[in-house]
Design a protein around this motif. Structure first.
Motif, mmCIF file in Angstrom:
data_model
loop_
_atom_site.group_PDB
_atom_site.id
_atom_site.type_symbol
_atom_site.label_atom_id
_atom_site.label_comp_id
_atom_site.label_asym_id
_atom_site.label_seq_id
_atom_site.Cartn_x
_atom_site.Cartn_y
_atom_site.Cartn_z
ATOM 1 N N ILE A 327 1.040 -1.194 -0.042
ATOM 2 C CA ILE A 327 0.020 0.189 -0.150
ATOM 3 C C ILE A 327 1.016 1.125 -0.128
ATOM 4 C CG2 ILE A 327 -2.135 -1.024 0.924
ATOM 5 C CD1 ILE A 327 -0.858 0.003 3.860
ATOM 6 N N LEU A 336 -8.287 -2.240 0.266
ATOM 7 C CA LEU A 336 -8.036 -3.581 -0.459
ATOM 8 C C LEU A 336 -8.537 -4.526 0.509
ATOM 9 C CD1 LEU A 336 -3.810 -3.400 -0.442
ATOM 10 C CD2 LEU A 336 -5.676 -3.520 -2.287
ATOM 11 N N GLU A 339 -12.057 -5.087 -1.096
ATOM 12 C CA GLU A 339 -12.270 -5.810 -2.235
ATOM 13 C C GLU A 339 -12.653 -7.217 -1.978
ATOM 14 O OE1 GLU A 339 -9.221 -5.176 -5.142
ATOM 15 O OE2 GLU A 339 -9.028 -2.897 -4.652
ATOM 16 N N CYS A 378 -4.470 -8.316 -1.442
ATOM 17 C CA CYS A 378 -5.851 -8.189 -0.817
ATOM 18 C C CYS A 378 -6.291 -9.067 0.508
ATOM 19 C CB CYS A 378 -7.143 -8.138 -1.626
ATOM 20 S SG CYS A 378 -7.056 -6.673 -3.064
#
Length: 539
Positions: A327, A336, A339, A378
């Motif tokens: 990140i 993230l 998602e 993620c």
């Protein structure tokens, strides 16, 4: 054109919140607890060797000056008169250790941060000297022998840094946690600076008797610490030109946990769950610490707390940003995680500094397990957030067993609580509601409250009927209890795999010159204006 009239808001109280990752200065209205203005500066951490964590004490002090200056500029832009600031509190990262020269005002070494692991072999040597049937260190301090606390860090500095050794021999050295360093510097430094700490910070050094509320001669002799370098110990709310309160104790006050059995969890660099045990000093049988919660006045009674400390919480987000580059900003972690909405069986145990409560296992190291070809960044981001929640669950379970009465909800605060996915995960994993104040700066608020309530200031009442109502956001569990338990049991399996990773310690010696860690600091407005005047007006 006539100058704009300054707004009159009644007594204001400022708070310096000096944490591991950043420094902030905040100003509150003492009648409404409204946050009027603030400024924040990020603090660098240095990692000179594996397991070593240091910070520059002068950078920390400069960050405080900068935050005060910028906040006062912002107040001026709002037409708020800074002369209405009647007191300042200082809340600080605890345990982090500084030694400086009282004649020059210069630090003699970098601050050794509470997360630092260099003293593990010192801990092992010292533990062999404690009789198995008489752990006088824990009975006097409420703390296990660990790299976490200040005494072993100070012992390392005395053993390995020549400048420190010479300054002690020549009676020039002063020791303190960050509150002592800041207060001494802000109240005059070499020109009469006050060398003190409060009971909450003193209780984290492993040199302080939490029953007598004094430095303990037997403990100082055990660790080989000269008592003349120690700061004077004060209550958490009185005028000595200043007063002091550790950051997690400040958060306990800010969350208004004044009653026996009330608890709060702060999500910062680490994670700290404190439960007020009243005037009773409760010793844990499940890996928690016994610590001083606060003493709000020279003649007021002391309150104690059970505490569960997690070394790595927000620090894992910083690690994903700075070390892995997953990140670019801390705020991205929520995006993230959102998602995917799951870790897909990936578990992350961020034992970068070993495991703190309830394990106290220095041999542990960080692991990510349960990876498949499907796992992506993620899922790792989601697992990092889950790790914070699982660690909190372990502490809460220990606290429930020690107290005998399970908490019906958890009050939370700290920078990470703005992450809604984290808060929902926490409710799911604890399987109780999580309650968050709309104004999350409760550490700074607690510092301000204790400063404003000090005898001789009296601009902030701590009486229950006078405390402002706080708007809360509530997160209810959204999964079933069986799923929560399955995820938690898998986490515990991952924790077991992280333990025993380190079997030998790297050498501790190493002076770099040879080899090329409410705390509330308080002073009345006249002192503050002098401090600001030199920097704010000249700036």
């Amino acid at each position: 054109m006539a100058a704009a009239k300054k707004a009159v808001l009644g007594p204001l109280v400022g708070a310096v919140d000096q944490g591991t990752s950043s420094t902030r200065f905040l100003v509150f209205n003492s009648k409404t607890a409204e946050l009027l203005s603030h400024h924040q500066v990020e603090i660098k951490q240095e990692f000179p060797r594996e397991g070593w964590v240091e910070q520059d004490p002068k950078e920390i002090l400069q960050s405080v000056y900068e935050c005060i200056e910028k906040t006062c500029e912002k107040l001026g832009q709002l037409n708020i008169d800074i002369s209405n600031i009647k007191a300042i509190g200082v809340s600080n990262q605890r345990e982090t250790t500084v030694v400086w020269d009282k004649l020059t005002g210069e630090p003699l070494y970098n601050a050794v941060v509470w997360l630092d692991l260099r003293t593990q072999s010192t801990v092992e040597k010292l533990s062999k000297r404690i009789p198995g049937n008489n752990n006088f260190v824990k009975s006097k301090t409420g703390l296990p022998l660990s790299t976490y606390f200040s005494a072993v860090k100070l012992r390392w500095l005395l053993d390995n840094v020549k400048k420190v050794q010479e300054a002690v021999e020549e009676n020039r050295a002063l020791f303190g946690t960050i509150d002592s360093w800041l207060i001494w510097s802000l109240t005059g430094g070499i020109n009469g600076g006050v060398h003190c700490t409060d009971v909450t910070n003193a209780s984290r050094t492993m040199l302080f008797n939490i029953h007598s509320l004094e430095w303990d001669k037997e403990l100082c002799e055990f660790f080989g610490i000269p008592m003349e370098i120690l700061p004077n110990v004060r209550s958490s709310s009185e005028i000595y030109g200043l007063m002091c309160l550790g950051d997690q104790s400040a958060a306990l006050v800010g969350q208004m946990c004044f009653q026996d059995g009330q608890a709060k969890n702060t999500y910062g660099t680490g994670c700290f769950l404190l439960c007020n045990t009243g005037h009773k000093c409760v010793f844990s049988e499940h890996g928690l610490l016994t610590t001083v919660a606060y003493k709000l006045g020279r003649d007021k009674p002391v309150y104690y707390a059970l505490e569960g400390s997690v070394a790595i919480a927000g620090a894992v987000i910083r690690w994903l940003r700075d070390n892995l580059g997953i990140i670019k900003s801390s705020e991205e972690i929520e995006k993230l995680a959102k998602e995917v909405g799951t870790s897909y069986g990936c578990y992350f145990v961020p034992a970068f500094s070993g495991l703190y409560a309830p394990y106290w296992e220095p041999s542990a190291r960080g692991i990510i397990c349960g990876l498949t070809q499907f796992t992506n960044k993620c899922h790792i981001a989601f697992a990092a957030l889950e790790a914070v929640c699982f660690q909190t669950r372990e502490i809460l379970d220990a606290m429930n067993r020690d107290c005998g009465i399970p908490l019906s909800h958890l009050q939370v605060d700290g920078g990470m609580t703005s992450n809604k996915i984290l808060m929902q995960l926490q409710a799911d994993i604890l399987y109780i509601p999580v309650v968050k104040p709309s104004m999350p700066e409760t550490t700074a608020l607690g510092a301000a409250m204790a400063a404003g309530a000090a005898e001789g200031v009296g601009v902030w009442s701590l009486e229950p009927e006078d405390l402002s109502a706080v708007t809360m956001e509530r997160f209810e569990p959204q999964i079933n209890a069986e799923e929560s338990e399955i995820r938690y049991s898998t986490w515990k399996k991952a924790v077991m795999k992280s333990i025993g990773w380190v079997t030998t310690q790297s050498p501790e010696s190493g002076d770099p010159s040879i080899f090329c860690s409410l705390p509330l600091g308080f002073f009345i407005v006249s002192s503050m204006v002098m401090l600001i005047g030199a920097r704010y007006i000249s700036g």
